[in-house]
Design a protein around this motif. Structure first.
Motif, PDB file in Angstrom:
ATOM      1  N   ASN A 291       0.514  -1.031   0.073  1.00  0.00           N
ATOM      2  CA  ASN A 291      -0.039  -0.284   0.423  1.00  0.00           C
ATOM      3  C   ASN A 291       0.822   1.179  -0.109  1.00  0.00           C
ATOM      4  N   ALA A 292       1.670   1.343   0.382  1.00  0.00           N
ATOM      5  CA  ALA A 292       2.672   2.338   1.397  1.00  0.00           C
ATOM      6  C   ALA A 292       3.586   2.916  -0.153  1.00  0.00           C
ATOM      7  N   TYR A 295       0.219   4.176  -2.898  1.00  0.00           N
ATOM      8  CA  TYR A 295      -0.063   5.256  -2.884  1.00  0.00           C
ATOM      9  C   TYR A 295       0.431   6.527  -2.536  1.00  0.00           C
ATOM     10  N   ASP A 324       4.865   6.759   4.304  1.00  0.00           N
ATOM     11  CA  ASP A 324       4.759   7.547   2.862  1.00  0.00           C
ATOM     12  C   ASP A 324       4.959   8.476   2.965  1.00  0.00           C
ATOM     13  N   ILE A 327      -0.564   9.912  -1.081  1.00  0.00           N
ATOM     14  CA  ILE A 327      -1.352  11.153  -1.298  1.00  0.00           C
ATOM     15  C   ILE A 327      -2.249  10.912   0.561  1.00  0.00           C
ATOM     16  N   MET A 329      -4.331  10.459   3.331  1.00  0.00           N
ATOM     17  CA  MET A 329      -6.274  10.084   3.963  1.00  0.00           C
ATOM     18  C   MET A 329      -6.789  10.695   4.727  1.00  0.00           C
ATOM     19  N   TYR A 342     -13.175  -2.477   2.232  1.00  0.00           N
ATOM     20  CA  TYR A 342     -13.533  -1.017   2.073  1.00  0.00           C
ATOM     21  C   TYR A 342     -12.447  -0.188   1.200  1.00  0.00           C
ATOM     22  N   GLN A 343     -13.000   0.760   0.346  1.00  0.00           N
ATOM     23  CA  GLN A 343     -12.208   1.576  -0.496  1.00  0.00           C
ATOM     24  C   GLN A 343     -12.630   2.792  -0.495  1.00  0.00           C
ATOM     25  N   VAL A 344     -11.134   4.118  -0.061  1.00  0.00           N
ATOM     26  CA  VAL A 344     -11.622   5.047  -0.614  1.00  0.00           C
ATOM     27  C   VAL A 344     -11.747   5.709  -2.296  1.00  0.00           C
ATOM     28  N   GLY A 365      -6.721  -5.951   1.621  1.00  0.00           N
ATOM     29  CA  GLY A 365      -5.065  -6.139   2.676  1.00  0.00           C
ATOM     30  C   GLY A 365      -4.870  -5.792   3.672  1.00  0.00           C
ATOM     31  N   LEU A 366      -6.095  -4.252   4.435  1.00  0.00           N
ATOM     32  CA  LEU A 366      -5.527  -3.399   5.805  1.00  0.00           C
ATOM     33  C   LEU A 366      -6.842  -4.884   6.310  1.00  0.00           C
ATOM     34  N   ALA A 367      -7.927  -5.029   5.897  1.00  0.00           N
ATOM     35  CA  ALA A 367      -8.314  -6.297   6.161  1.00  0.00           C
ATOM     36  C   ALA A 367      -7.098  -7.253   7.110  1.00  0.00           C
ATOM     37  N   SER A 395       0.684   9.479   4.651  1.00  0.00           N
ATOM     38  CA  SER A 395       0.221   7.974   5.745  1.00  0.00           C
ATOM     39  C   SER A 395       1.402   7.245   6.320  1.00  0.00           C
ATOM     40  N   PHE A 397       1.359   4.668   8.875  1.00  0.00           N
ATOM     41  CA  PHE A 397       0.354   2.749  10.047  1.00  0.00           C
ATOM     42  C   PHE A 397       1.240   2.491  10.553  1.00  0.00           C
TER      43      PHE A 397
HETATM   44  P1  ADP Z   1      -6.933  -2.124  -0.950  1.00  0.00           P
HETATM   45  O1  ADP Z   1      -6.436  -3.302  -2.600  1.00  0.00           O
HETATM   46  O2  ADP Z   1      -8.094  -1.582  -2.096  1.00  0.00           O
HETATM   47  O3  ADP Z   1      -5.067  -1.124  -1.552  1.00  0.00           O
HETATM   48  P2  ADP Z   1      -6.173  -1.796   1.311  1.00  0.00           P
HETATM   49  O4  ADP Z   1      -7.104  -2.985   2.031  1.00  0.00           O
HETATM   50  O5  ADP Z   1      -5.328  -2.429   1.245  1.00  0.00           O
HETATM   51  O6  ADP Z   1      -7.458  -2.415  -0.365  1.00  0.00           O
HETATM   52  O7  ADP Z   1      -6.701  -0.931   1.279  1.00  0.00           O
HETATM   53  C1  ADP Z   1      -8.054  -0.243   1.670  1.00  0.00           C
HETATM   54  C2  ADP Z   1      -8.419   1.699   0.973  1.00  0.00           C
HETATM   55  O8  ADP Z   1      -7.013   2.276   2.225  1.00  0.00           O
HETATM   56  C3  ADP Z   1      -7.404   1.724   0.099  1.00  0.00           C
HETATM   57  O9  ADP Z   1      -8.293   1.302  -1.567  1.00  0.00           O
HETATM   58  C4  ADP Z   1      -6.371   3.172  -0.281  1.00  0.00           C
HETATM   59  O10 ADP Z   1      -8.061   4.296  -0.720  1.00  0.00           O
HETATM   60  C5  ADP Z   1      -6.554   3.363   1.730  1.00  0.00           C
HETATM   61  N1  ADP Z   1      -4.997   3.214   1.638  1.00  0.00           N
HETATM   62  C6  ADP Z   1      -4.267   2.010   2.132  1.00  0.00           C
HETATM   63  N2  ADP Z   1      -3.182   2.278   2.234  1.00  0.00           N
HETATM   64  C7  ADP Z   1      -2.690   3.428   2.308  1.00  0.00           C
HETATM   65  C8  ADP Z   1      -1.106   4.680   2.067  1.00  0.00           C
HETATM   66  N3  ADP Z   1      -0.832   4.111   1.991  1.00  0.00           N
HETATM   67  N4  ADP Z   1      -2.319   5.709   1.626  1.00  0.00           N
HETATM   68  C9  ADP Z   1      -3.364   6.684   0.964  1.00  0.00           C
HETATM   69  N5  ADP Z   1      -4.574   5.746   1.530  1.00  0.00           N
HETATM   70  C10 ADP Z   1      -4.059   4.078   1.861  1.00  0.00           C
END
Ligand code: ADP
Length: 407
Positions: A291-292, A295, A324, A327, A329, A342-344, A365-367, A395, A397
């Protein structure tokens, strides 16, 4: 509306206000009027400002409330003889909070707002009585709301289980043909005809890359079904955390370099080893780094830190942070991003690819990271000043794990 002349107002009022003295009841009775309404009549309308307070003498009515645009109106309860209607809105000077509709012929005692207020200010016992009745009703309404929430929660949990079962079946069904496909493609790739043809070789490697990515998504789907199981028990073994972190960083060095992203590793020398499930911990770190990178725009920086910490109840633990320059959050998403799927933002406009900038993903991923943290008795959260694709605030984490997971 009909007027009914012969009616024992005082005995009716005594039902509603049993603490009031006879003279107070009589005084109140003199200020009321008896009216009868046919079935289906709307006595009060939700959202309207109305100046009358009712005590039901005979018949019944329903109290309903607009829950939402999708769910429409829901009946909260029915009211009968002795029940009060509309006193809350008059006391608070606000609009009606619900709609009252007659179910049968309904006879009521009506009192005007100004008389009601005059009575309240003159008679402390009546004011107390009304407050008591109102509080009881609020408690009853709370109870109803709690029951509705409990039922809804049960339904949602069941739906969530169904969804996980579906994902599990789908992932299993996809995995077998994918493995077969990858096997055949590898065999094909080693054929002399393909090796001699550069264009075909490229096609083969494209197919293999796609199949690998699909395999990875399918495995992530299986991971989430396993990790989401609340009864997940981990088999804890010693985990050399500093090395695991360094290995995950190493795995991504090529991918990061392709996007000119610098990965910096800053491990406190005192970072302890922990007891846990190394595969799960490695997966959690993998998703945080993916993710890092994903994004963060090209040319950015990802910093991984680890340090010993003291967790709640003085438990020794370790904190790994992944920071990172991406962008960022907005705060409203900080908790929700750890929910499955959940996706932003608008998912459809994401580009595809695991580590391309803002590349699409299944939203799992985050779940998985949260599931891993919880299974170890730890926690994960994100800090970011907000989403900004001009200044890229980034962001961070944080993953905290105890040295010994709860038994
Ligand atoms: P995805 O498969 O969409 O990456 P994740 O569960 O890993 O799913 O992340 C969920 C959402 O959290 C992402 O769709 C993204 O919008 C946001 N996100 C995760 N990590 C970051 C990050 N390091 N910086 C910004 N937004 C992030």
């Amino acid at each position: 509306m009909n007027e009914t002349k012969s009616f024992d107002k005082v005995s009716l009022l005594r039902l509603a206000f049993n603490d009031l003295a006879d003279d107070e009841l009589q005084e109140m009775a003199d200020l009321t009027e008896i009216c009868t309404y046919p079935p289906g009549h709307v006595l009060c309308r939700e959202g309207a400002y109305e100046d009358i307070f009712y005590i039901i003498a005979d018949g019944s009515a329903s109290i309903s409330k607009n829950i939402s645009e999708q769910e429409g109106e829901r009946i909260l309860r029915n009211v009968v003889r002795g029940d009060l209607i509309g006193e809350m809105a008059l006391i608070q000077n606000v609009a009606r909070s619900a709609t009252v509709r007659t179910l049968t012929d309904l006879t009521v005692l009506e009192m005007e707002k100004k008389d009601f207020e005059a009575m309240l200010s003159r008679s402390p016992s009546m004011a107390i009585n009304i407050i008591r009745t109102t509080l009881n009703r609020m408690r009853e309404n709370d109870q109803i709301a709690i029951q509705v929430l409990q039922t809804t929660n049960k339904v949602l949990r069941q739906l969530d289980r169904n969804k996980l079962e579906f994902i599990q079946v789908a992932a299993h069904e996809l995995r077998t043909p994918l493995t077969v496909l990858k096997g055949y493609v590898s065999v094909l790739g080693s054929s002399p005809d393909i090796k001699a043809n550069a264009a075909l070789g490229e096609v083969m490697s494209g197919i293999l890359k796609g199949a690998d990515r699909m395999h990875e998504v399918v495995n992530t789907m299986l991971d989430v079904t396993r990790i989401d199981n609340e009864a997940l028990k981990i088999a804890a073994v010693p985990v050399p955390l500093k090395r695991v972190i360094a290995d995950v960083v190493h795995d991504f060095s090529k991918t990061a370099a392709e996007r000119q992203i610098e990965i910096v590793l800053e491990q406190d020398a005192a970072t302890p080893n922990i007891n846990g499930d190394p595969t799960l911990i490695q997966k959690a770190l993998h998703h945080l780094i993916v993710n890092a990178i994903k994004y963060t725009p090209d040319g950015g920086k990802v910093t991984l830190r680890s340090r010993p910490i003291t967790m709640d109840k003085n438990t020794p633990g370790v904190e790994v942070s992944v920071k990172d320059t991406g962008i960022g959050m907005d705060a409203e998403h900080h908790d929700l991003v750890f929910e499955k799927f959940y996706q932003v933002g608008v998912v459809a406009i994401h580009s595809s690819g695991k580590t391309t900038f803002k590349g699409g993903g299944p939203g799992l991923g985050l779940a998985i990271v949260r599931g891993v943290a919880r299974a170890h008795g730890g926690k994960v959260w994100v800090e970011s000043s907000g989403h900004d694709e001009v200044n890229f605030p980034g962001s961070t984490f944080y993953l905290q794990l105890p040295i010994d997971p709860p038994s």
